[in-house]
Design an enzyme around this catalytic site. Structure first.
Site, PDB file in Angstrom:
ATOM      1  N   GLY B 334      -7.391   5.474  10.884  1.00  0.00           N
ATOM      2  CA  GLY B 334      -7.199   4.393   9.901  1.00  0.00           C
ATOM      3  C   GLY B 334      -8.066   3.197  10.254  1.00  0.00           C
ATOM      4  N   GLY B 335      -8.156   2.903  11.541  1.00  0.00           N
ATOM      5  CA  GLY B 335      -9.021   1.810  11.993  1.00  0.00           C
ATOM      6  C   GLY B 335     -10.469   2.096  11.662  1.00  0.00           C
ATOM      7  N   TRP B 337     -11.575   3.942   9.297  1.00  0.00           N
ATOM      8  CA  TRP B 337     -11.762   3.877   7.847  1.00  0.00           C
ATOM      9  C   TRP B 337     -12.136   2.448   7.423  1.00  0.00           C
ATOM     10  CZ3 TRP B 337      -9.324   1.113   3.905  1.00  0.00           C
ATOM     11  CH2 TRP B 337      -9.604   1.538   2.603  1.00  0.00           C
ATOM     12  N   HIS B 338     -11.591   1.464   8.131  1.00  0.00           N
ATOM     13  CA  HIS B 338     -11.853   0.079   7.743  1.00  0.00           C
ATOM     14  C   HIS B 338     -13.278  -0.361   8.040  1.00  0.00           C
ATOM     15  CE1 HIS B 338      -7.477  -0.174   7.391  1.00  0.00           C
ATOM     16  NE2 HIS B 338      -7.697  -1.208   6.610  1.00  0.00           N
ATOM     17  N   GLY B 339     -13.939   0.290   8.985  1.00  0.00           N
ATOM     18  CA  GLY B 339     -15.312  -0.105   9.274  1.00  0.00           C
ATOM     19  C   GLY B 339     -15.874   0.710  10.419  1.00  0.00           C
TER      20      GLY B 339
END
Lengths: 388, 496
Positions: B334-335, B337-339
C-alpha cells in the site's frame, strides 16, 4: 426556518454566490489595489496603493501600456529607487520600468512589452555583475503571459491576461483592497514608476542599515556571480544582445551604465582579480558585436570606482542617526547619485563620477580601477593599523 | 483537468451537465452516456505538467488501451465463468492482473527499481525519464477490481459503452474514490439517473462547495506553512522540537483537507449526476487507534487492499503469525502504491507495524475494563495521532535523510528553540484547521441523510437540508472557494 424546495434553494445559492463573487470583483475594481484598472487615469480617487510594492511586475506591465514614454529606465532596484523620471536630461514623458531583483532577461522582456504600445526614443539600462548570473531566473511574480509580445516578438493578444481574473476575483485581491482602504493615510505611490522614498524610511535607522549590510555580505559570500552554465552559455548575455539588436533596428538610443557599487561591494567583485575584468570584456564585446548597423551605437558608462561617493562610510554600531548622503545601505545608492549619473551621461555634466568605456580603452580603464582598488585597500590597512 | 480550476468550473462542468441532462431528458440515454464518456476522456486529456500547453492527449492512448484490454478480458472471463470453465477464466484473470500491474510498474516504478538496482549492484542502467500518466494508479485498481468481480461472477458487462462510462466517468477518474462496477453501473440502469433532479443537484452542489472550500481555502492556505518547514529541512536547517512538530502537524492537516476535500468534490459531482459514490474519508484524525484510522482514511483504497490483497493472502484465516505477516505486506505494498520511493515503503512498513502492535495490544487488553474508559480512549487517540504524524514525515520528506533529520528534531535532538516556520497568523490558521479536523462534524455527517433517493426531511440544523440558512452557508463557502482559485503572485522582498 421551514425547509424550502431544492429549486428555491438552488436559486438562493446561485444568487448569493453571484452577489458575493460580484461584490468582491466590484470592490477590487473600485480600489484597484495593484493599479491595473484605472491607475493614474482621470477620476482615480485612490491616492495611495501600498500593495503595489509587492506586485511591481504586475503593476508596471499594465501601467506602461498607457504612459507613451519617450524614455524608459530599465534595471533592478538600484534604478528603481534612484532614477527620477522627471530628471530634466530625460526626454519626456519618461517612465521608470525597473523591477526589484530583475535580471537582464526580465529587462529585455519588459522593454519589448513597452515598445509594443509605444516605441521609446531613449532607453537607459542599469547594469551590474549579478544581473548577468548565468543561473539567474526571473522572479516568482514575473509572467510571460501578461506581456504584449512573446519572446519571438509575436503578439500575445489571443490570450486573456490571467492578471485580470486574479486581480478581480480572488481573496488575496480582496485582502489587498481592504489594506488599500486601511492604508489610505499612508503615502505610497509609484510616480512614473519610481519607487516612493517613503518605503525606504526604515533605512534612516542605522541599526537597519547595519542589518541589511550584514545580509548583503552574506548573500555575496553564499551566492557568488556565476559567469556561465555548465554548457558554457549565459542566457543573460543573449538577452542583452537581443536588446541591443532590438534598439538598433528601431533607432532607439540605448545607454548602458554600470552602477556605482559601494567600495566594499566592488572590493568583493575585484577580489579574485579576473571575474570583473572578464565580465567587462564580455559586456563590451557583446555590445560592439550586436550594435552593427545602428544609427546611434549604444553607449556604455562605468560608474564604478573608489571615490568620495562610493567610499562613503556606514553608520557605526550604537549610532542613532544615519548621516549617509549617497547610499541607503551597502547595495543601493540614493537619488542624489542617480541625478549626478543622469547629468553625466545625458547632459555632459561633470561630477567626478563615471566615464564612457570602449573596448579600445578598456585595458587602461581597468588598470586605473585596479590601481584605485590597491590604494583604497592600502588606506584601509593603514586605518586598521592606526586604530590598533 | 482539476476540479478546482476555472476551465473545469466555468466551461467543462456546465457543458457536461447541460448535454447529459438534455440528452437524458429526451430519452437518448445512449447518446448521454457517450457524451459523458467522451467528455470525461477530454477531461483526462486536459492535463499537462506544463501549464502553458494544457491539452495533452499523449496519455489518452494508454487509458483507452487499458479500457479496451480490460473490457475484452472481462467479457472473456464472464463467458468462461458462464459456461463453468473456471480454469480458462482464472488464466485470463491472472493474465489481466499481471498486464495491469506490469503497465503500472513500468510507468510508476521502473526508474525507482533501476536506480535501486544500480545503487546495490553498481550497474548503470538508465531508462530515461518516464512520465507518469495521470491517474494510472486509480484506473488500474478500478479495473483490477472489475476483473476480479467478473471472475467471481458478481459483475458481468458485455456493453462497451457502459464499461467505458464506468472507467472514464470523470468525478472518480483522477483521484478516486475507487469505485466498484457493481455499485456504480446499476445506478446508470435507472431511468431517473438520466433526468435532472433538483434535490440531488442541490445536495451535490453544496457538497462540492464544501469540498472546494476544504481544498482551496483550508488546504492551500496550510500548504505554504508545511512547505516552509520541510523546505527548511531540505536546505539543511535543523528544526527544534516545536518547529518540527508544528511543520508536520500543518502538513497532516493540509493532506487531510486536500484529499478529503477533493473526495467531497468527487462525491458531490457524482451526486449532481444522480450517482452515489462510496465514502472515502470519515474524520480520520478522530480515530482512537490505527485500525480505526484505516477505517476512516482513504476508505475505498483500504477496502481494495483488504479485498484484493490481504484476504487473498490468507487474511486472518491462517493463524496469528501469518495474519500479521499479511497485514505488514499489505501495508508495505500500500505504501509503494502511493509513490515510487523508499520513503513510501517505510511509511507503509510503519503502518504495517502500527497495525500489528494495535491488534496484539487489543487482544491483550480487550477484557480489561480500564481499556474502555474515557482516559484510555483519549490516550489511544493521542498515541494514534502521534504515530500518524511520524508516518507523514516519511510520506512528505523528499529524501530519507530529510525525514530522519525531521524525526530527530521532533524527539528533541536539535534542541527546543530555533527557527519557527510560521507567523502568528500561521499558528492561528493551523489551530483553526485542527479544531475543524478534531471536533467539527465532517461533510459526510453534515450530508448524512442526503443520499440518492432519500428525503432530507427530519434532520437537525447541523445536517444539511435545502433551507435558506444552508443556502447562505453553501454560497459563502462556494464563493470563498471560487475566489481562492487564483491570486496575484507577490514579490516578497519588496523594500528593494
Amino acid at each position: 426556518m421551514p425547509p424550502a424546495t431544492s429549486a428555491k434553494y438552488l436559486r438562493w445559492l446561485a444568487a448569493l454566490c453571484v452577489l458575493l463573487v460580484g461584490g468582491a470583483g466590484a470592490l477590487n475594481y473600485a480600489m484597484d489595489p495593484y493599479g491595473i484598472h484605472h491607475y493614474g487615469k482621470p477620476g482615480d480617487w485612490v491616492k495611495s496603493r501600498p500593495r503595489i510594492c509587492n506586485v511591481e511586475r504586475l503593476h508596471k506591465a499594465h501601467a506602461v501600456r498607457t504612459t507613451q514614454a519617450e524614455t524608459l529606465l530599465l534595471g533592478n532596484s538600484r534604478v528603481l529607487t534612484a532614477f527620477a523620471p522627471t530628471h530634466p536630461a530625460l526626454w519626456q514623458p519618461a517612465y521608470n520600468l525597473a523591477l526589484s531583483a530583475a535580471n537582464i532577461y526580465e529587462c529585455r522582456r519588459y522593454l519589448e512589452h513597452a515598445a509594443a504600445f509605444h516605441p521609446p526614443k531613449l532607453v537607459l539600462l542599469g547594469l551590474d555583475l549579478w544581473m548577468f548570473d548565468a543561473d539567474s531566473l526571473p522572479e516568482a511574480d514575473f509572467s510571460e503571459e501578461r506581456l504584449a509580445v512573446d519572446a519571438d516578438l509575436r503578439p500575445q493578444t489571443h490570450r486573456l491576461p490571467p492578471d485580470f481574473a486574479a486581480a478581480l476575483f480572488s481573496t488575496s485581491a480582496v485582502r489587498d483592497s481592504l489594506l488599500t482602504v486601511l492604508g489610505r493615510g499612508k503615502k505610497v505611490s509609484y510616480p512614473q514608476g519610481l519607487r516612493d522614498e517613503s518605503l525606504l524610511q526604515p533605512y534612516l535607522k542605522p541599526a537597519h542599515v547595519l542589518a541589511e549590510n550584514a545580509r548583503w555580505r552574506k548573500d555575496m559570500r553564499t551566492k557568488p556571480y556565476d559567469p556561465r552554465r555548465p554548457d558554457g552559455a549565459n542566457p543573460q548575455f543573449d538577452a542583452l544582445a537581443a536588446m541591443i539588436r532590438f534598439c538598433a533596428q528601431r533607432d532607439i538610443r540605448l545607454v548602458l551604465f554600470i552602477h556605482p557599487l559601494h567600495a566594499e561591494i566592488l572590493d568583493t567583485a575585484l577580489a579574485d582579480g579576473h571575474t570583473y575584468r572578464e565580465w567587462m570584456t564580455s559586456l563590451l564585446a557583446c555590445v560592439e558585436a550586436n550594435a552593427q548597423g545602428a544609427t546611434t551605437p549604444p553607449e556604455v558608462w562605468d560608474f564604478c570606482g573608489f571615490n568620495p561617493i562610493t567610499t562613503e562610510p556606514f553608520p557605526q554600531p550604537g549610532e542613532t542617526v544615519n548621516r549617509m548622503r549617497y547610499y541607503w545601505e551597502i547595495s543601493h545608492f540614493r537619488r542624489e547619485v542617480g541625478d549626478m549619473m543622469l547629468g553625466t551621461m545625458l547632459a555632459a555634466e561633470s561630477h567626478g563620477l563615471g566615464r564612457r568605456v570602449r573596448s579600445a580603452t578598456l585595458a587602461d580603464d581597468l588598470a586605473r580601477l585596479e590601481k584605485e582598488h590597491r590604494e583604497w585597500r592600502g588606506h584601509l590597512e593603514t586605518a586598521k593599523t592606526t586604530t590598533r | 483537468m482539476l476540479f478546482n480550476s476555472y476551465e473545469f468550473l466555468l466551461a467543462f462542468l456546465p457543458l457536461c451537465l447541460v448535454g447529459f441532462f438534455l440528452l437524458g431528458e429526451a430519452g437518448w440515454t445512449r447518446a448521454a452516456s457517450l457524451w459523458l464518456s467522451v467528455l470525461s476522456l477530454g477531461f483526462y486529456a486536459w492535463w499537462n505538467p506544463d501549464p502553458t500547453a494544457p491539452w495533452n492527449p499523449k496519455y489518452l492512448g494508454i487509458i483507452v488501451g487499458s479500457i479496451v484490454f480490460n473490457y475484452l478480458l472481462g467479457v472473456r472471463i464472464s463467458a468462461a465463468i458462464g459456461r463453468g470453465a473456471r480454469a480458462p477464466a482464472k488464466l485470463a484473470l491472472t493474465c489481466g492482473v499481471t498486464v495491469n500491474l506490469a503497465v503500472l510498474a513500468y510507468y510508476k516504478y521502473a526508474n525507482f527499481f533501476a536506480d535501486t538496482l544500480n545503487a546495490v549492484t553498481g550497474t548503470h542502467f538508465a531508462l530515461g525519464h518516464i512520465a507518469l500518466p495521470l491517474a494510472i494508479s486509480f484506473f488500474t485498481f478500478t479495473q483490477i477490481a472489475y476483473l476480479v468481480d467478473s471472475f467471481h461472477d458478481v459483475t458481468k458487462e458485455d456493453n462497451f459503452r457502459c464499461y467505458l462510462l464506468f472507467v472514464a466517468f470523470f468525478p472518480h477518474l483522477i483521484a478516486g474514490p475507487i469505485v466498484l462496477y457493481r455499485s456504480l453501473m446499476p445506478q446508470f440502469a435507472k431511468k431517473e439517473t438520466w433526468r435532472f433532479n433538483p434535490d440531488n443537484f442541490a445536495a451535490g452542489l453544496s457538497l462540492f462547495a464544501f469540498g472546494l472550500f476544504k481544498k482551496a481555502v483550508i488546504a492551500d492556505s496550510l500548504s505554504p506553512i508545511a512547505n516552509r518547514a520541510f523546505g527548511l529541512v531540505e536546505s539543511g536547517t535543523a528544526l527544534g522540537v516545536a518547529a518540527a512538530w508544528f511543520g508536520v502537524f500543518a502538513y497532516a492537516l493540509q493532506l487531510y483537507f486536500d484529499f478529503s476535500g477533493y473526495s467531497d468534490m468527487a462525491v458531490g459531482l457524482g451526486r449532481m449526476f444522480n450517482v452515489s459514490f462510496p465514502l472515502n474519508f470519515d474524520s480520520p484524525y478522530k480515530a482512537r487507534d490505527i485500525v480505526d484510522f484505516w477505517r476512516r482514511w482513504h476508505i475505498t483504497l483500504s477496502s481494495f487492499l483488504r479485498d484484493h490483497l490481504y484476504i487473498p493472502l490468507g487474511g486472518n484465516r491462517l493463524g496469528g503469525g501469518r495474519r500479521y505477516f499479511n497485514l505488514f505486506l499489505t501495508m508495505l505494498l500500500g505504501g509503494l502504491w502511493h509513490g515510487a520511493g523508499w520513503n513510501f515503503i517505510i511509511w507503509g512498513a510503519l503502518h504495517g507495524t502500527y497495525l500489528i502492535v494495535n491488534h496484539a495490544w487489543s487482544r491483550a487488553v480487550e477484557k480489561r475494563p480500564w481499556a474502555h474508559t474515557p482516559p484510555a480512549r483519549l490516550a489511544g487517540w493521542a498515541l494514534t495521532f502521534v504515530a500518524v504524524l511520524v508516518g507523514w514525515v516519511f510520506f512528505r520528506a523528499k529524501t530519507l535523510p530529510d525525514a530522519l533529520t525531521l524525526v530527530a528534531g521532533m524527539v528533541g535532538q536539535h534542541g527546543l528553540a530555533g527557527i519557527f516556520p510560521g507567523s502568528m497568523m500561521d499558528r492561528l490558521l493551523v489551530a483553526g484547521a485542527a479544531v475543524l479536523a478534531f471536533f467539527a462534524p465532517n461533510t459526510q455527517e453534515i450530508f448524512r441523510l442526503a443520499q440518492v433517493g432519500k428525503s432530507a426531511a427530519d434532520t437537525g440544523p447541523r445536517h444539511w437540508q435545502p433551507s435558506r440558512g444552508w443556502a447562505v452557508a453553501s454560497a459563502v463557502v462556494l464563493a470563498a472557494g471560487l475566489l481562492q482559485l487564483s491570486g496575484v503572485t507577490e514579490f516578497l522582498y519588496f523594500q528593494f
